[in-house]
Motif scaffolding. Structure first.
Motif, short mmCIF file in Angstrom:
data_model
loop_
_atom_site.label_atom_id
_atom_site.label_comp_id
_atom_site.label_asym_id
_atom_site.label_seq_id
_atom_site.Cartn_x
_atom_site.Cartn_y
_atom_site.Cartn_z
N LEU A 197 5.74 -0.09 130.24
CA LEU A 197 6.75 -0.82 129.48
C LEU A 197 8.15 -0.62 130.04
N ARG A 198 8.49 0.63 130.33
CA ARG A 198 9.83 0.91 130.84
C ARG A 198 10.12 0.15 132.14
N ARG A 199 9.10 0.02 132.99
CA ARG A 199 9.29 -0.70 134.25
C ARG A 199 9.51 -2.19 134.03
N LYS A 200 9.13 -2.68 132.85
CA LYS A 200 9.29 -4.11 132.58
C LYS A 200 10.50 -4.42 131.70
N ILE A 201 10.72 -3.61 130.64
CA ILE A 201 11.77 -3.97 129.68
C ILE A 201 13.07 -3.21 129.90
N ASP A 202 13.05 -2.12 130.66
CA ASP A 202 14.24 -1.30 130.82
C ASP A 202 14.77 -1.24 132.25
N GLN A 203 13.94 -0.80 133.19
CA GLN A 203 14.43 -0.55 134.54
C GLN A 203 15.11 -1.75 135.19
N PRO A 204 14.57 -2.97 135.08
CA PRO A 204 15.24 -4.11 135.72
C PRO A 204 16.59 -4.45 135.10
N PHE A 205 16.85 -3.93 133.89
CA PHE A 205 18.07 -4.30 133.16
C PHE A 205 19.03 -3.12 133.00
N GLY A 206 18.67 -1.96 133.56
CA GLY A 206 19.53 -0.79 133.45
C GLY A 206 19.66 -0.27 132.03
N THR A 207 18.61 -0.42 131.24
CA THR A 207 18.65 0.01 129.84
C THR A 207 17.67 1.16 129.61
N ASP A 208 17.73 1.73 128.41
CA ASP A 208 16.87 2.87 128.07
C ASP A 208 16.41 2.70 126.62
N THR A 209 15.58 1.70 126.39
CA THR A 209 15.15 1.37 125.02
C THR A 209 14.22 2.41 124.44
N ILE A 210 13.24 2.84 125.25
CA ILE A 210 12.24 3.79 124.77
C ILE A 210 12.64 5.20 125.19
N GLN A 211 12.88 6.05 124.20
CA GLN A 211 13.27 7.43 124.47
C GLN A 211 12.07 8.36 124.29
N THR A 212 11.99 9.37 125.14
CA THR A 212 10.98 10.42 124.97
C THR A 212 11.59 11.57 124.18
N ILE A 213 11.00 11.90 123.06
CA ILE A 213 11.43 13.04 122.25
C ILE A 213 10.45 14.17 122.55
N ARG A 214 10.82 15.06 123.43
CA ARG A 214 9.90 16.06 123.96
C ARG A 214 9.26 16.88 122.84
N GLY A 215 7.95 16.99 122.92
CA GLY A 215 7.20 17.74 121.94
C GLY A 215 6.90 16.96 120.67
N HIS A 216 7.43 15.73 120.57
CA HIS A 216 7.24 14.96 119.33
C HIS A 216 6.66 13.57 119.58
N GLY A 217 7.16 12.87 120.60
CA GLY A 217 6.64 11.53 120.84
C GLY A 217 7.67 10.60 121.43
N TYR A 218 7.70 9.36 120.94
CA TYR A 218 8.57 8.33 121.49
C TYR A 218 9.35 7.64 120.39
N LEU A 219 10.52 7.13 120.78
CA LEU A 219 11.45 6.58 119.81
C LEU A 219 12.13 5.35 120.40
N VAL A 220 12.25 4.30 119.60
CA VAL A 220 13.08 3.16 119.95
C VAL A 220 14.25 3.14 118.97
N GLY A 221 15.46 3.04 119.49
CA GLY A 221 16.64 3.09 118.66
C GLY A 221 17.09 4.52 118.44
N SER A 222 17.96 4.70 117.48
CA SER A 222 18.54 6.01 117.24
C SER A 222 17.88 6.66 116.04
N ASP A 223 17.69 7.99 116.14
CA ASP A 223 17.13 8.72 115.00
C ASP A 223 18.21 9.25 114.07
#
Length: 224
Positions: A197-223
């Protein structure tokens, strides 16, 4: 009105079919989940009567796939299970009503007529995160004016994360909701698909939509 009945107990399926035909419905029968799913995809029906305990694909999976593919035909689930959990799961996956066996034909007809009067459920609203737009009904994803092609699994993963914006979701939760509770592969498949997903929705656009929360999982947006 055309009704698809997906029921593996052939005598019961025939009885339901005859009962519906006596009330003026045109009926198509399927006796396993794979055939029911194929018919629902290939033909137009006004409502679907769907048993949960089916050979091949279970009713839950048939319902889930139809809704994921944008099929909004009203679905009435039949089950022998006397369980609120079964009812809640079916409704969560997109079913419109629930009828426990044994039931009377009078109640079945009344429930179907109510669904038909109500019509197909409203299509879900588009999901937006900044300039990333996901349309669950059309199965499309856009970043600004750019269209992004995703596989079915990538789309389901992104939709799940966007529906839970601001909430961290664990690999186990993602596996359960995107791959299904019976999926038996390693949880690392989630990490692999997040990378896709990151290679399709983020990398070509210089964005970081999907965040990795180490030890917990993944997040879109702000917690927050």
């Amino acid at each position: 009105m055309r009704i698809l009945v997906v029921e593996d107990e052939r005598r019961l399926a025939r009885a339901i079919g005859h009962g519906l035909e006596d009330h003026g419905f045109a009926v198509e029968l399927a006796h396993d989940g794979d055939t029911g799913l194929w018919l629902a995809r290939e033909q137009e029906f006004d409502a679907i009567v769907l048993d949960l305990m089916l050979p091949g694909l279970p009713g839950y999976e048939v319902c889930k796939r139809l809704r994921a593919e944008g099929c909004w035909t009203p679905i009435l689930i039949l089950t022998a299970r006397d369980s609120d959990d079964a009812e809640a799961r079916g409704l969560d996956l997109g079913a419109d009503d629930f009828l426990r066996k044994p039931f009377s034909y009078q109640v079945l007809i009344a429930r179907l007529n109510a669904l038909l009067r109500r019509g197909a459920p409203a299509r879900p609203a588009k999901l937006l995160v900044d300039d990333l737009e996901l349309d669950p009904a059309r199965r499309t994803v856009r970043r600004g004016t750019a269209s992004i092609e995703l596989t079915r699994r990538e789309f389901s993963l992104l939709e799940y994360l966007m529906r839970n914006i601001g909430q961290t979701r664990s690999k186990a939760e993602i596996l359960d909701h995107v791959w299904g509770a019976d999926f038996d592969r390693e949880p690392n498949v989630v990490e692999v698909y997040v990378g896709y997903l990151r290679r399709k929705i983020d990398q070509p656009f210089g964005t970081d939509t999907i965040q990795t929360i180490r030890g917990h999982g993944y997040l879109v947006g702000s917690d927050g």
